[in-house]
Design an enzyme around this catalytic site. Structure first.
Site, PDB file in Angstrom:
ATOM      1  N   LYS A 110      -1.842  -2.760   7.735  1.00 14.64           N
ATOM      2  CA  LYS A 110      -3.005  -2.371   8.521  1.00 14.64           C
ATOM      3  C   LYS A 110      -3.060  -3.181   9.808  1.00 14.64           C
ATOM      4  O   LYS A 110      -2.709  -4.354   9.838  1.00 14.64           O
ATOM      5  CB  LYS A 110      -4.288  -2.606   7.716  1.00 14.64           C
ATOM      6  CG  LYS A 110      -4.510  -1.617   6.583  1.00 14.64           C
ATOM      7  CD  LYS A 110      -5.854  -1.883   5.918  1.00 14.64           C
ATOM      8  CE  LYS A 110      -6.164  -0.862   4.832  1.00 14.64           C
ATOM      9  NZ  LYS A 110      -7.451  -1.138   4.172  1.00 14.64           N
ATOM     10  N   TYR A 163      -9.131 -11.004  -6.686  1.00 12.86           N
ATOM     11  CA  TYR A 163      -8.194 -10.813  -7.794  1.00 12.86           C
ATOM     12  C   TYR A 163      -8.187 -12.012  -8.742  1.00 12.86           C
ATOM     13  O   TYR A 163      -7.841 -11.878  -9.911  1.00 12.86           O
ATOM     14  CB  TYR A 163      -6.789 -10.566  -7.260  1.00 12.86           C
ATOM     15  CG  TYR A 163      -6.657  -9.274  -6.516  1.00 12.86           C
ATOM     16  CD1 TYR A 163      -6.623  -8.057  -7.185  1.00 12.86           C
ATOM     17  CD2 TYR A 163      -6.585  -9.249  -5.126  1.00 12.86           C
ATOM     18  CE1 TYR A 163      -6.524  -6.857  -6.510  1.00 12.86           C
ATOM     19  CE2 TYR A 163      -6.480  -8.054  -4.439  1.00 12.86           C
ATOM     20  CZ  TYR A 163      -6.443  -6.873  -5.132  1.00 12.86           C
ATOM     21  OH  TYR A 163      -6.351  -5.689  -4.456  1.00 12.86           O
ATOM     22  N   HIS A 204      -3.424  -9.469   3.294  1.00 15.41           N
ATOM     23  CA  HIS A 204      -4.875  -9.471   3.445  1.00 15.41           C
ATOM     24  C   HIS A 204      -5.277 -10.234   4.708  1.00 15.41           C
ATOM     25  O   HIS A 204      -4.686 -11.271   5.033  1.00 15.41           O
ATOM     26  CB  HIS A 204      -5.552 -10.129   2.237  1.00 15.41           C
ATOM     27  CG  HIS A 204      -5.498  -9.289   1.005  1.00 15.41           C
ATOM     28  ND1 HIS A 204      -5.533  -9.823  -0.266  1.00 15.41           N
ATOM     29  CD2 HIS A 204      -5.401  -7.945   0.833  1.00 15.41           C
ATOM     30  CE1 HIS A 204      -5.462  -8.844  -1.161  1.00 15.41           C
ATOM     31  NE2 HIS A 204      -5.392  -7.705  -0.515  1.00 15.41           N
ATOM     32  N   ARG A 244      -0.643  -2.109  -6.844  1.00 16.77           N
ATOM     33  CA  ARG A 244      -0.900  -3.222  -5.925  1.00 16.77           C
ATOM     34  C   ARG A 244      -1.857  -4.219  -6.564  1.00 16.77           C
ATOM     35  O   ARG A 244      -1.652  -5.438  -6.485  1.00 16.77           O
ATOM     36  CB  ARG A 244      -1.478  -2.675  -4.620  1.00 16.77           C
ATOM     37  CG  ARG A 244      -1.885  -3.725  -3.590  1.00 16.77           C
ATOM     38  CD  ARG A 244      -2.318  -3.023  -2.307  1.00 16.77           C
ATOM     39  NE  ARG A 244      -2.994  -3.898  -1.363  1.00 16.77           N
ATOM     40  CZ  ARG A 244      -2.372  -4.676  -0.485  1.00 16.77           C
ATOM     41  NH1 ARG A 244      -1.063  -4.711  -0.458  1.00 16.77           N
ATOM     42  NH2 ARG A 244      -3.064  -5.424   0.362  1.00 16.77           N
ATOM     43  N   ARG A 262       0.859  -1.180   0.000  1.00 12.68           N
ATOM     44  CA  ARG A 262       0.000   0.000   0.000  1.00 12.68           C
ATOM     45  C   ARG A 262       0.895   1.230   0.000  1.00 12.68           C
ATOM     46  O   ARG A 262       2.026   1.182   0.487  1.00 12.68           O
ATOM     47  CB  ARG A 262      -0.910   0.001   1.224  1.00 12.68           C
ATOM     48  CG  ARG A 262      -1.833  -1.222   1.314  1.00 12.68           C
ATOM     49  CD  ARG A 262      -2.640  -1.199   2.605  1.00 12.68           C
ATOM     50  NE  ARG A 262      -3.512  -2.370   2.712  1.00 12.68           N
ATOM     51  CZ  ARG A 262      -3.177  -3.519   3.294  1.00 12.68           C
ATOM     52  NH1 ARG A 262      -1.955  -3.649   3.819  1.00 12.68           N
ATOM     53  NH2 ARG A 262      -4.028  -4.533   3.354  1.00 12.68           N
TER      54      ARG A 262
END
Length: 334
Positions: free
Chosen positions: A187, A294, A285, A262, A162
């Protein structure tokens, strides 16, 4: 806590005691909640024709929250995702208030029952390998700025990071010796390790040789030595995409952002046959469902799958239901 107006003390306790001390929330989370409450309090003050400083807890009703969410989505032009983020920040506060001020539980329950709004899930915009190459060819690597931009964009594509993860990266997070890799903080403060191509390592080494940084200093900085901002990177990338579109017309129809790189990393890993659980770990993720998104995005993968399925053979005979004209006539009336 003031009995006349407990709201200011509750707000202070929410940010300092709950978010920072007890939850140990990240700086980005605290700033996001802060911005939401700035907007919300100004919105309520305008509607109530009073100053923000004298707003009380009773002014923050479920109706006011609902009106603010409509304002955030429609008047301010925000997305449904932004609207839901605003609601999450407000919900978190009133969940905290319910434990501190039992007299306000009914008000808190009304606000906590405001639902998250569902948004349509669109196909991620990704770049084909020739499009990525065209963009990476745009920075002028003879200049320090061009060298930095080329290294940053190459790193984003290599790691699938990111944009803020890349901008927060320091030299001490990079292993330059083989096998080369980088440690990223994602994150929720989740750390992950991503492999680096030798070509990416060379670009990062050259950047550090030309613009030395301490091990704990940000790697990507502007001409004044200050860390780059995400908005600045988006501005530079838009210029490179515009220039690349002259030789790669397909870029003219795509909205390219740093996050598009990304997406490109994820889709190209899927095309290469990399296991989906490995891609999940690569991108950081939380849910495998996000990564599976994806797997459905690559048109070339879909085309190859279609080629493995034989086309249906037409016999030339009409199906039995097509002979029944009365059934067809009835269906036409619907």
């Amino acid at each position: 806590m003031s009995k006349a107006n407990p709201f200011p003390e509750l707000m202070r306790a929410f940010f300092y005691e709950w978010l920072v001390e007890q939850r140990n929330a990240s700086v980005n989370t605290v700033r996001s909640y802060r911005d939401t409450w700035r907007l919300f309090l100004r919105f309520v003050a305008d509607r109530a024709k009073k100053k923000v400083a004298i707003i009380s807890l009773t002014d923050l009703t479920a109706a006011q929250v609902a009106a603010f969410l409509r304002h955030a989505e429609h008047d301010r032009g925000g997305t449904i995702g932004t609207r839901n983020c605003r609601l999450a920040a407000i919900r978190s506060f009133f969940n905290f208030v319910a434990t501190k001020d039992p007299a306000s539980i009914a008000q808190c329950v009304e606000i906590l029952n405001i639902p998250i709004k569902r948004a349509p899930i669109s196909e991620p915009c990704y770049l084909d390998p020739p499009e990525v190459a065209a963009i990476l060819a745009q920075p002028d690597q003879s200049t320090l700025e061009g060298m930095r931009d080329h290294a940053l964009l190459s790193f984003l594509y290599n790691s699938g990071a990111r944009i803020q993860e890349a901008l927060d990266m320091c030299p001490e997070a990079i292993r330059f010796d083989s096998p080369s890799c980088v440690r990223l903080m994602g994150k929720g403060r989740k750390e992950r390790i991503c492999p680096l191509w030798p070509e990416t390592v060379i670009l990062l080494k050259k950047l550090l040789e030309r613009q030395p940084r301490a091990p704990d200093q940000r790697l990507f900085v502007n001409r004044y030595g200050e860390p780059l901002s995400a908005s600045g990177v988006r501005f530079k990338l838009a210029a490179y995409v515009k220039a690349a579109a002259e030789t790669m017309p397909s870029l003219q129809t795509k909205h390219v952002t740093p996050h598009s790189l990304r997406h490109a990393t994820a889709v190209h890993l899927v095309s290469a046959g990399v296991d989906i659980t490995v891609i999940r770990s690569w991108l950081g993720h939380v849910s495998l469902d996000t990564t599976n998104h994806y797997a459905k995005a690559n048109l070339e993968t879909k085309r190859k799958a279609l080629e493995q399925v034989p086309a249906p053979v037409t016999t030339g005979h009409l199906s039995s239901w097509k002979h029944d004209t009365s059934l067809l006539a009835w269906l036409d009336t619907l």
